[in-house]
Design an enzyme around this catalytic site. Structure first.
Site, PDB file in Angstrom:
ATOM      1  CD  GLU A  99      -2.812  -1.195   0.011  1.00  0.00           C
ATOM      2  OE1 GLU A  99      -3.231  -0.120  -0.489  1.00  0.00           O
ATOM      3  OE2 GLU A  99      -3.064  -2.309  -0.470  1.00  0.00           O
ATOM      4  CG  HIS A 256      -7.921  -0.813  -1.655  1.00  0.00           C
ATOM      5  ND1 HIS A 256      -7.139  -0.958  -2.780  1.00  0.00           N
ATOM      6  CD2 HIS A 256      -9.196  -0.632  -2.081  1.00  0.00           C
ATOM      7  CE1 HIS A 256      -7.925  -0.857  -3.850  1.00  0.00           C
ATOM      8  NE2 HIS A 256      -9.169  -0.668  -3.452  1.00  0.00           N
TER       9      HIS A 256
END
Length: 312
Positions: A99, A256
């Site tokens: 990320e 995510h």
């Protein structure tokens, strides 16, 4: 009427041929081709019934079921000819899904910095997730996360403020991999969902942190390419959620989240290995550029991990 497709355990265990695996004139390849034609004419329910008979996974769209049954039959026939040597494949696959800092719309000049470094260690022999690594990273150029980034990733400002900078996290990664004897006792390979994790995020981050690109991450499996080539689907059907859906699975966890994404990617890798796909390196970094690796290149594992040197 539909030609009856005769695939059963008795047929699987018939007399083996003496020809070599590379001799495509051998009758076994004709048998495989005929059976593939039969499988192509089967309905989804017939496919599921046959897969259940062989105690194989029955979830997935019709094309996935056909590929699964074809590969099972092909593997059984070829094993009669020449036993598969399981020592020639990676012992482990390290699934990585970074990320990074981001803004809504991601302006072209925006510099993405890694803020989560997860690894899922997949044992290719047991097809089990054996271990995981996760650390958050403190960004240096844009230390304040955008509201968009916080909302997307679930990573808060407080988390990154307390985190180590990237060089320290990378050192921790190297030590974690060394403790698991990757590249020494066990062969391994990196795997990502797409090209960006290594060719963009890690590449940019190493420049930001003024360290050389780590040698263990110079080659990797792009599972999107592997999935598209194996199941014969277009590139627009290789997004993570679509791959899971086509294989009959739901996303587990928070989208995510780097670690959750990595675990879900590992689940796809497991299913592909079960379906007979040999996941292998298909991309690499060379002189800072993304390159494709041919499937004809001999399969070899990544080197033992080392902390890269700092740039001058």
């Amino acid at each position: 009427g539909r030609q009856h497709c005769r695939i059963n355990d008795k047929e699987m265990n018939g007399k083996s041929s003496t020809a070599t695996l590379n001799d495509f004139s051998d009758p076994v390849y004709k048998e495989i081709a005929i059976t593939n034609g039969c499988i192509n004419r089967m309905t989804r329910e017939e496919l599921r019934s046959k897969l259940a008979e062989f105690k194989l996974e029955t979830r997935g769209v019709k094309d996935v079921l056909k590929k699964r049954l074809k590969n099972y039959y092909k593997k059984q026939k070829l094993m009669q000819k020449e036993p598969v040597n399981g020592n020639n494949y990676y012992d482990y696959i390290c699934v990585v899904d970074f990320e990074a800092t981001c803004e809504e719309g991601n302006p072209p000049e925006f510099i993405h910095e890694i803020i989560e470094f997860p690894i899922v260690l997949l044992n290719t022999h047991t097809l089990e997730i054996e271990d995981t690594f996760q650390q958050y990273v403190k960004p240096e150029i844009n230390p304040k996360l955008s509201n968009f980034c916080i909302s997307l990733t679930g990573i808060t400002q407080d988390i990154v403020d307390k985190a180590d900078t990237f060089p320290q996290v990378l050192q921790n990664v190297v030590e974690w991999m060394r403790r698991r004897e990757l590249g020494t006792k066990y062969s391994y390979c990196m795997l990502t969902d797409g090209s960006w994790d290594m060719s963009k995020f890690l590449n940019i981050q190493c420049r930001v942190s003024r360290i050389k690109y780590p040698s263990f991450a110079k080659k990797w499996i792009n599972i999107r390419k592997s999935y598209g080539n194996f199941y014969k689907v277009p590139r627009n059907q290789t997004k993570l959620t679509i791959m899971l859906e086509k294989l009959g699975m739901n996303y587990d966890g928070r989208p995510h989240s780097g670690l959750d994404d990595s675990k879900n990617i590992a689940r796809i890798a497991v299913r592909m290995l079960q379906d007979g796909c040999e996941l292998r390196v298909n991309e690499r970094m060379h002189a800072g550029q993304l390159m494709t690796v041919s499937s004809s290149v001999p399969l070899e594992g990544a080197p033992a991990p080392q902390m890269p040197q700092y740039r001058n």
